[in-house]
Design an enzyme around this catalytic site. Sequence first.
Site, PDB file in Angstrom:
ATOM      1  N   TYR A  16       0.901  -1.551  -0.088  1.00 19.38           N
ATOM      2  CA  TYR A  16      -0.046  -0.225  -0.522  1.00 19.38           C
ATOM      3  C   TYR A  16       0.939   0.908  -0.109  1.00 19.38           C
ATOM      4  O   TYR A  16       0.806   2.080  -0.740  1.00 19.38           O
ATOM      5  CB  TYR A  16      -0.953  -0.005   1.283  1.00 19.38           C
ATOM      6  CG  TYR A  16      -1.437   1.830   1.080  1.00 19.38           C
ATOM      7  CD1 TYR A  16      -2.885   1.796   0.763  1.00 19.38           C
ATOM      8  CD2 TYR A  16      -1.525   1.922   2.223  1.00 19.38           C
ATOM      9  CE1 TYR A  16      -3.500   2.670   0.744  1.00 19.38           C
ATOM     10  CE2 TYR A  16      -1.877   3.114   2.989  1.00 19.38           C
ATOM     11  CZ  TYR A  16      -3.205   4.309   2.141  1.00 19.38           C
ATOM     12  OH  TYR A  16      -3.875   5.051   1.585  1.00 19.38           O
ATOM     13  N   GLU A  38     -11.697   4.826   4.538  1.00 20.73           N
ATOM     14  CA  GLU A  38     -11.525   5.958   5.584  1.00 20.73           C
ATOM     15  C   GLU A  38     -12.262   5.786   6.654  1.00 20.73           C
ATOM     16  O   GLU A  38     -12.172   5.999   8.348  1.00 20.73           O
ATOM     17  CB  GLU A  38     -11.140   7.455   5.618  1.00 20.73           C
ATOM     18  CG  GLU A  38      -9.762   7.140   4.815  1.00 20.73           C
ATOM     19  CD  GLU A  38      -8.446   6.878   4.804  1.00 20.73           C
ATOM     20  OE1 GLU A  38      -8.807   6.432   6.667  1.00 20.73           O
ATOM     21  OE2 GLU A  38      -7.871   6.944   4.229  1.00 20.73           O
ATOM     22  N   TRP A  46      -5.816   0.743  10.600  1.00 24.15           N
ATOM     23  CA  TRP A  46      -5.732   1.009   8.527  1.00 24.15           C
ATOM     24  C   TRP A  46      -5.348  -0.195   7.991  1.00 24.15           C
ATOM     25  O   TRP A  46      -6.455  -0.858   7.100  1.00 24.15           O
ATOM     26  CB  TRP A  46      -4.454   2.295   8.139  1.00 24.15           C
ATOM     27  CG  TRP A  46      -4.621   2.291   6.700  1.00 24.15           C
ATOM     28  CD1 TRP A  46      -3.711   1.943   5.761  1.00 24.15           C
ATOM     29  CD2 TRP A  46      -6.483   2.397   6.136  1.00 24.15           C
ATOM     30  NE1 TRP A  46      -4.365   2.337   4.329  1.00 24.15           N
ATOM     31  CE2 TRP A  46      -5.514   1.864   4.899  1.00 24.15           C
ATOM     32  CE3 TRP A  46      -7.013   2.666   6.181  1.00 24.15           C
ATOM     33  CZ2 TRP A  46      -6.782   2.591   3.856  1.00 24.15           C
ATOM     34  CZ3 TRP A  46      -8.144   3.045   5.191  1.00 24.15           C
ATOM     35  CH2 TRP A  46      -8.134   3.249   3.937  1.00 24.15           C
TER      36      TRP A  46
END
Length: 187
Positions: A16, A38, A46
């Site tokens: 990522y 988000e 995350w």
Amino acid sequence: MKTCSWPRLDPLMVKYHDREWGKPVRSDRKIFEFLVLESAQAGLSWLAVLRKREGYRSAFANFKPRLVARFNERDVALLLKNSNIIRNRAKIEAAINNAKRFLEVRKEFGTFSKYMWGFVGDKPIDGKRKSEKNLPAITRESEAFARDLKQRGFKFLGPTIIYAHMQAVGMVNDHIQSCFRYKELKK
């Protein structure tokens, strides 16, 4: 090769970081994807969200806001049973609500991208970070963006989540200056 230290925890995070985080995004579909992810992250890591990304992609109509905006209570009930996503009613309902608001913004501005990038003068902010120690959780830009989203009826998108979104979609380059991605994205 020098890199930011935070993604070293997991290969998915490294991928990522190396391919997506901080790369300017102008595609409305991709922006909507990041807004959904988000907002799902609120209170979680995350990495937990990234691990469920494909589940979200499938459950949320490949992040097509026009389709997600049509979800109803039956869809919510099905999503609450879907172990491939974060099963939180408020977050699921927020994603559906936000799809509707997203379409309203797009109608007003032509694209959500045009609206969103307006908060940073249509170009990425250079964070000029020498280390990760002083990364802010919010900025005046994220506060203004989040405030405007709230006034428009968006949910689960406060200034901290919006700053993470701004980092993710390249509205701000918060890679440390010695990271290879900082230099690539600066070009």
